[in-house]
Structures are given as structure tokens and as C-alpha cells.
Design a protein around this motif. Structure first.
Motif, PDB file in Angstrom:
ATOM      1  N   GLU A 183       0.822  -1.212   0.000  1.00  2.00           N
ATOM      2  CA  GLU A 183       0.000   0.000   0.000  1.00  2.00           C
ATOM      3  C   GLU A 183       0.858   1.265   0.000  1.00  2.00           C
ATOM      4  O   GLU A 183       0.430   2.320  -0.473  1.00  2.00           O
ATOM      5  N   LEU A 184       2.071   1.147   0.530  1.00  2.00           N
ATOM      6  CA  LEU A 184       2.948   2.310   0.641  1.00  2.00           C
ATOM      7  C   LEU A 184       3.852   2.499  -0.579  1.00  2.00           C
ATOM      8  O   LEU A 184       4.502   3.541  -0.721  1.00  2.00           O
ATOM      9  N   GLU A 185       3.888   1.500  -1.458  1.00  2.00           N
ATOM     10  CA  GLU A 185       4.793   1.568  -2.609  1.00  2.00           C
ATOM     11  C   GLU A 185       4.625   2.835  -3.460  1.00  2.00           C
ATOM     12  O   GLU A 185       5.630   3.426  -3.889  1.00  2.00           O
ATOM     13  N   PRO A 186       3.377   3.290  -3.700  1.00  2.00           N
ATOM     14  CA  PRO A 186       3.250   4.523  -4.499  1.00  2.00           C
ATOM     15  C   PRO A 186       3.914   5.736  -3.857  1.00  2.00           C
ATOM     16  O   PRO A 186       4.253   6.699  -4.551  1.00  2.00           O
ATOM     17  N   LEU A 187       4.102   5.687  -2.533  1.00  2.00           N
ATOM     18  CA  LEU A 187       4.745   6.807  -1.829  1.00  2.00           C
ATOM     19  C   LEU A 187       6.266   6.657  -1.780  1.00  2.00           C
ATOM     20  O   LEU A 187       6.970   7.584  -1.371  1.00  2.00           O
ATOM     21  N   GLY A 188       6.749   5.475  -2.164  1.00  2.00           N
ATOM     22  CA  GLY A 188       8.188   5.244  -2.160  1.00  2.00           C
ATOM     23  C   GLY A 188       8.799   5.137  -0.786  1.00  2.00           C
ATOM     24  O   GLY A 188       9.987   5.440  -0.599  1.00  2.00           O
ATOM     25  N   ILE A 189       8.017   4.685   0.212  1.00  3.10           N
ATOM     26  CA  ILE A 189       8.531   4.565   1.583  1.00  3.10           C
ATOM     27  C   ILE A 189       8.184   3.191   2.142  1.00  3.10           C
ATOM     28  O   ILE A 189       7.309   2.487   1.618  1.00  3.10           O
ATOM     29  N   ASP A 190       8.860   2.799   3.221  1.00 10.59           N
ATOM     30  CA  ASP A 190       8.570   1.529   3.886  1.00 10.59           C
ATOM     31  C   ASP A 190       7.721   1.785   5.133  1.00 10.59           C
ATOM     32  O   ASP A 190       7.480   2.941   5.509  1.00 10.59           O
ATOM     33  N   PRO A 191       7.223   0.710   5.776  1.00  9.80           N
ATOM     34  CA  PRO A 191       6.379   0.902   6.957  1.00  9.80           C
ATOM     35  C   PRO A 191       7.043   1.687   8.085  1.00  9.80           C
ATOM     36  O   PRO A 191       6.369   2.454   8.774  1.00  9.80           O
ATOM     37  N   GLU A 193       9.195   4.176   7.896  1.00  9.64           N
ATOM     38  CA  GLU A 193       9.106   5.592   7.574  1.00  9.64           C
ATOM     39  C   GLU A 193       7.664   6.074   7.633  1.00  9.64           C
ATOM     40  O   GLU A 193       7.384   7.201   8.091  1.00  9.64           O
ATOM     41  N   ALA A 194       6.729   5.222   7.195  1.00 13.16           N
ATOM     42  CA  ALA A 194       5.315   5.610   7.230  1.00 13.16           C
ATOM     43  C   ALA A 194       4.846   5.853   8.655  1.00 13.16           C
ATOM     44  O   ALA A 194       4.143   6.842   8.936  1.00 13.16           O
ATOM     45  N   PHE A 195       5.223   4.973   9.574  1.00 12.25           N
ATOM     46  CA  PHE A 195       4.850   5.173  10.976  1.00 12.25           C
ATOM     47  C   PHE A 195       5.483   6.452  11.525  1.00 12.25           C
ATOM     48  O   PHE A 195       4.847   7.195  12.272  1.00 12.25           O
ATOM     49  N   ALA A 196       6.742   6.685  11.157  1.00  8.60           N
ATOM     50  CA  ALA A 196       7.423   7.886  11.645  1.00  8.60           C
ATOM     51  C   ALA A 196       6.681   9.145  11.190  1.00  8.60           C
ATOM     52  O   ALA A 196       6.489  10.089  11.972  1.00  8.60           O
ATOM     53  N   ARG A 197       6.237   9.158   9.940  1.00  9.81           N
ATOM     54  CA  ARG A 197       5.516  10.320   9.419  1.00  9.81           C
ATOM     55  C   ARG A 197       4.132  10.439  10.057  1.00  9.81           C
ATOM     56  O   ARG A 197       3.682  11.557  10.366  1.00  9.81           O
ATOM     57  N   ALA A 198       3.467   9.292  10.234  1.00 13.01           N
ATOM     58  CA  ALA A 198       2.134   9.326  10.849  1.00 13.01           C
ATOM     59  C   ALA A 198       2.200   9.862  12.273  1.00 13.01           C
ATOM     60  O   ALA A 198       1.335  10.636  12.710  1.00 13.01           O
ATOM     61  N   LYS A 199       3.241   9.478  13.005  1.00 15.52           N
ATOM     62  CA  LYS A 199       3.407   9.950  14.381  1.00 15.52           C
ATOM     63  C   LYS A 199       3.630  11.461  14.434  1.00 15.52           C
ATOM     64  O   LYS A 199       3.308  12.110  15.430  1.00 15.52           O
ATOM     65  N   GLY A 201       2.109  13.434  12.423  1.00 21.60           N
ATOM     66  CA  GLY A 201       0.869  14.088  12.025  1.00 21.60           C
ATOM     67  C   GLY A 201       0.546  14.067  10.545  1.00 21.60           C
ATOM     68  O   GLY A 201      -0.443  14.691  10.120  1.00 21.60           O
ATOM     69  N   SER A 202       1.337  13.360   9.734  1.00 23.44           N
ATOM     70  CA  SER A 202       1.059  13.306   8.299  1.00 23.44           C
ATOM     71  C   SER A 202      -0.215  12.511   8.041  1.00 23.44           C
ATOM     72  O   SER A 202      -0.284  11.304   8.331  1.00 23.44           O
ATOM     73  N   LEU A 203      -1.235  13.161   7.494  1.00 27.54           N
ATOM     74  CA  LEU A 203      -2.535  12.513   7.287  1.00 27.54           C
ATOM     75  C   LEU A 203      -2.484  11.460   6.196  1.00 27.54           C
ATOM     76  O   LEU A 203      -3.231  10.477   6.245  1.00 27.54           O
ATOM     77  N   ARG A 204      -1.639  11.654   5.194  1.00 22.11           N
ATOM     78  CA  ARG A 204      -1.566  10.700   4.090  1.00 22.11           C
ATOM     79  C   ARG A 204      -1.124   9.319   4.584  1.00 22.11           C
ATOM     80  O   ARG A 204      -1.773   8.303   4.311  1.00 22.11           O
ATOM     81  N   GLU A 205      -0.033   9.281   5.336  1.00 21.43           N
ATOM     82  CA  GLU A 205       0.447   8.002   5.867  1.00 21.43           C
ATOM     83  C   GLU A 205      -0.493   7.466   6.938  1.00 21.43           C
ATOM     84  O   GLU A 205      -0.724   6.247   7.025  1.00 21.43           O
ATOM     85  N   LYS A 206      -1.041   8.339   7.746  1.00 20.83           N
ATOM     86  CA  LYS A 206      -1.958   7.898   8.809  1.00 20.83           C
ATOM     87  C   LYS A 206      -3.181   7.210   8.223  1.00 20.83           C
ATOM     88  O   LYS A 206      -3.664   6.210   8.775  1.00 20.83           O
ATOM     89  N   LYS A 207      -3.681   7.702   7.109  1.00 22.40           N
ATOM     90  CA  LYS A 207      -4.860   7.100   6.485  1.00 22.40           C
ATOM     91  C   LYS A 207      -4.560   5.674   6.025  1.00 22.40           C
ATOM     92  O   LYS A 207      -5.369   4.764   6.228  1.00 22.40           O
ATOM     93  N   ILE A 208      -3.394   5.470   5.438  1.00 22.80           N
ATOM     94  CA  ILE A 208      -3.014   4.124   4.972  1.00 22.80           C
ATOM     95  C   ILE A 208      -2.817   3.184   6.154  1.00 22.80           C
ATOM     96  O   ILE A 208      -3.296   2.039   6.151  1.00 22.80           O
ATOM     97  N   ILE A 209      -2.124   3.655   7.185  1.00 24.25           N
ATOM     98  CA  ILE A 209      -1.884   2.805   8.359  1.00 24.25           C
ATOM     99  C   ILE A 209      -3.189   2.499   9.087  1.00 24.25           C
ATOM    100  O   ILE A 209      -3.401   1.377   9.562  1.00 24.25           O
ATOM    101  N   ASP A 210      -4.083   3.460   9.172  1.00 23.19           N
ATOM    102  CA  ASP A 210      -5.380   3.233   9.822  1.00 23.19           C
ATOM    103  C   ASP A 210      -6.163   2.142   9.104  1.00 23.19           C
ATOM    104  O   ASP A 210      -6.778   1.265   9.748  1.00 23.19           O
ATOM    105  N   ALA A 211      -6.175   2.179   7.781  1.00 19.43           N
ATOM    106  CA  ALA A 211      -6.909   1.171   7.007  1.00 19.43           C
ATOM    107  C   ALA A 211      -6.296  -0.213   7.215  1.00 19.43           C
ATOM    108  O   ALA A 211      -7.010  -1.210   7.363  1.00 19.43           O
ATOM    109  N   TRP A 212      -4.969  -0.259   7.242  1.00 21.96           N
ATOM    110  CA  TRP A 212      -4.283  -1.536   7.496  1.00 21.96           C
ATOM    111  C   TRP A 212      -4.572  -2.032   8.918  1.00 21.96           C
ATOM    112  O   TRP A 212      -4.854  -3.222   9.127  1.00 21.96           O
TER     113      TRP A 212
END
Length: 287
Positions: A183-191, A193-199, A201-212
Motif C-alpha cells: 500500500e505504501l509503494e506509491p509513496l516510495g517509503i517503507d512501513p 518511515e510511514a509510521f514515523a511520518r504518521a506519528k 501528524g502526516s494525514l496521508r500516511e496515517k490514512k493508509i496505516i489506519d486502514a491496514w
């Protein structure tokens, strides 16, 4: 003289090992490549490393945590495509025959649970379910003083549950960390980094992690409703996300479970990759 045990953790690509003493300190760590088990390389490596360690230590036992379904006789009953020609490997029989010391062989998710119970986050719990989130998803259940693996030793295969005929996917195909990675491949990041960004406050990564996380919670909810463990512990590398992931999963569970019904406490594993080493020797250590 302090008792010492040789612990192995057999994965798809590497075999990690170390010496565990009676104070649960791990030393003399190492790892070798599985070479995809070509020509029975895994069993040969276990024997080779043990011979080297016996030259240095008086060993009181050998513990092996391994991918695959382990039979009562300590052989590999079933192994997926990750490790070729592994099914039927008589690990316990060959190690005991060769070295004449006690050997314990357990599935890697069961080992993670036993390790956390021996030295980690669930030492005092009497009923524990462990869900390991990784490339796949595995389960293990401890209650009344022992592991429950089912009549045919294939119980807790939680990753194969919740098959969806519309998408032709099961639970682990939708909820593993590999699924999150896709799910994160289109953003070019791994989980990580996605968690780090979500923590932050990044809404884009938070939305993907929330769905997962909602997909993960659906499988966890089945465990809570069917087995009602005292503690449900989340293992795998993603458990390093700690309270952030724990709070998120609790939030999703509250959305899909009847209010105030389930009392199970959710915890994150605390031992990382060492859990399997501790769990591998747990059965002989506690004897």
C-alpha cells in the motif's frame, strides 16, 4: 557451573544462534545462511554449529525455533514455499542422536510466545495468545500451562483465515506487514518511515496505516471472541511501534467489537528477535 543452552532461530534466509545461560543472558551470537536449504543445508548447519559450540561450552540442551509446523516428535510436519525440501526434516531426532543432550523444537510463533513468557512482556500471564505480524501472520496460544496446537498440530493458522472470495485473499494477504508495504509503494517509503511520518501528524500516511490496522483488528477480534485470552501479544518487527500501534489497534477493536465485552489486554512484544531464541530453549530451560 552455570547451565548453558544453545538456541537457534531458523528463518527463511538465515539461522541465528546464541548461547543462553541460566540468567537468561545471551552470548556468542552468530548467524549462517540457510542457502534455501539446498541439500538439507539447514540440518547440516545446526549440527555444524553445535559441534563448534560443544568445543567451547558444556551444553545442557539445544533449543530450535523454526518456521513451519512442528510435530510432536520435533520434525517438520509442514513447510511453506519459503524453505524448500524442509518438510519431514527430523531435527530433534538427529540432534539428540548426534549430541546426546535434550533438544526442543518449536514453531517460530510459538517460540516468540514462549520467549515473551520466559523473559519478556507476559511473564506472569496464565493465558496468552500471540499474533506475529510479518511477511505472513502466525498465531500461538498458551493456556493451562501448555501450548494448544490442535489435534493435527495445525491450529492457530490464523493467517489463512477470513478468506474473501471477491478479492481471493486471506487474512495475512491483506494484513501482513508485506500488505502494508504494498500500500505504501506509491509513496516510495517503507512501513518504518510511514509510521514515523504518521506519528508526526502526516494525514496521508496515517490514512493508509489506519486502514491496514482495521484489517489487522478484524483478525484479532476473532481471537478475542473465540478464545478470550488474558493477554494478546503482538510480535514481529512492527511491534517496535510500541504504544502508537497498541493504541491504534485498541481503537479499531473498539469499533468492531460489542462494547465492554472483551477484557483481554493487548501488549506489544518486548524482546524483538531474541524472543525466538529464548522460546526455543524455554521447554528445556524450565525443566
Amino acid at each position: 557451573m552455570s547451565k548453558k543452552y544453545l538456541a537457534f532461530d531458523v528463518g527463511g534466509t538465515t539461522i541465528k544462534y546464541g548461547i543462553v545461560d541460566e540468567n537468561l543472558q545471551i552470548s556468542d551470537r552468530g548467524k549462517v545462511d540457510t542457502l534455501h536449504n539446498k541439500d538439507g543445508h539447514i540440518l547440516k548447519s545446526l549440527i555444524k554449529v553445535t559441534k563448534e559450540m560443544i568445543q567451547k561450552y558444556q551444553l545442557d540442551g539445544i533449543g530450535v525455533s523454526t518456521a513451519g509446523i512442528v510435530g510432536d516428535d520435533g520434525s517438520i510436519m509442514y513447510a511453506g514455499p519459503t524453505i524448500s525440501d524442509y518438510q519431514g526434516t527430523p531435527i530433534k531426532k538427529e540432534l539428540e542422536r548426534t549430541f546426546k543432550i535434550p533438544v526442543s523444537v518449536v514453531n517460530d510463533v510459538s517460540a516468540a510466545l514462549l520467549g515473551e513468557k520466559l523473559a519478556g512482556s507476559v511473564k506472569n500471564a496464565s493465558s496468552i495468545y500471540c499474533v506475529a505480524l510479518g511477511t505472513g501472520i502466525g498465531g500461538a496460544f498458551w493456556a493451562d500451562g501448555h501450548l494448544f496446537n490442535g489435534y493435527h498440530q495445525t491450529g492457530n493458522s490464523i493467517g489463512y483465515t477470513l478468506f474473501d472470495p471477491i478479492t481471493s485473499t486471506n487474512y495475512e494477504q491483506r494484513s501482513s506487514t508485506i500488505a502494508l508495504q504494498k500500500e505504501l509503494e506509491p509513496l516510495g517509503i517503507d512501513p518504518i518511515e510511514a509510521f514515523a511520518r504518521a506519528k508526526k501528524g502526516s494525514l496521508r500516511e496515517k490514512k493508509i496505516i489506519d486502514a491496514w490496522a482495521l484489517q489487522v483488528a478484524e483478525g484479532l477480534s476473532s481471537v478475542l471472541l473465540l478464545l478470550d485470552p488474558e493477554v494478546l501479544v503482538i510480535g514481529g518487527a512492527v511491534s517496535k511501534q510500541g504504544n502508537y500501534l497498541k493504541d491504534l489497534l485498541n481503537e479499531k477493536l473498539n469499533q468492531i467489537l460489542p462494547p465492554n465485552l472483551c477484557k483481554t489486554v493487548l501488549k506489544m512484544a518486548s524482546l524483538g528477535n531474541d524472543a525466538q531464541l529464548y522460546g526455543g530453549i524455554s521447554n528445556i530451560f524450565e525443566k
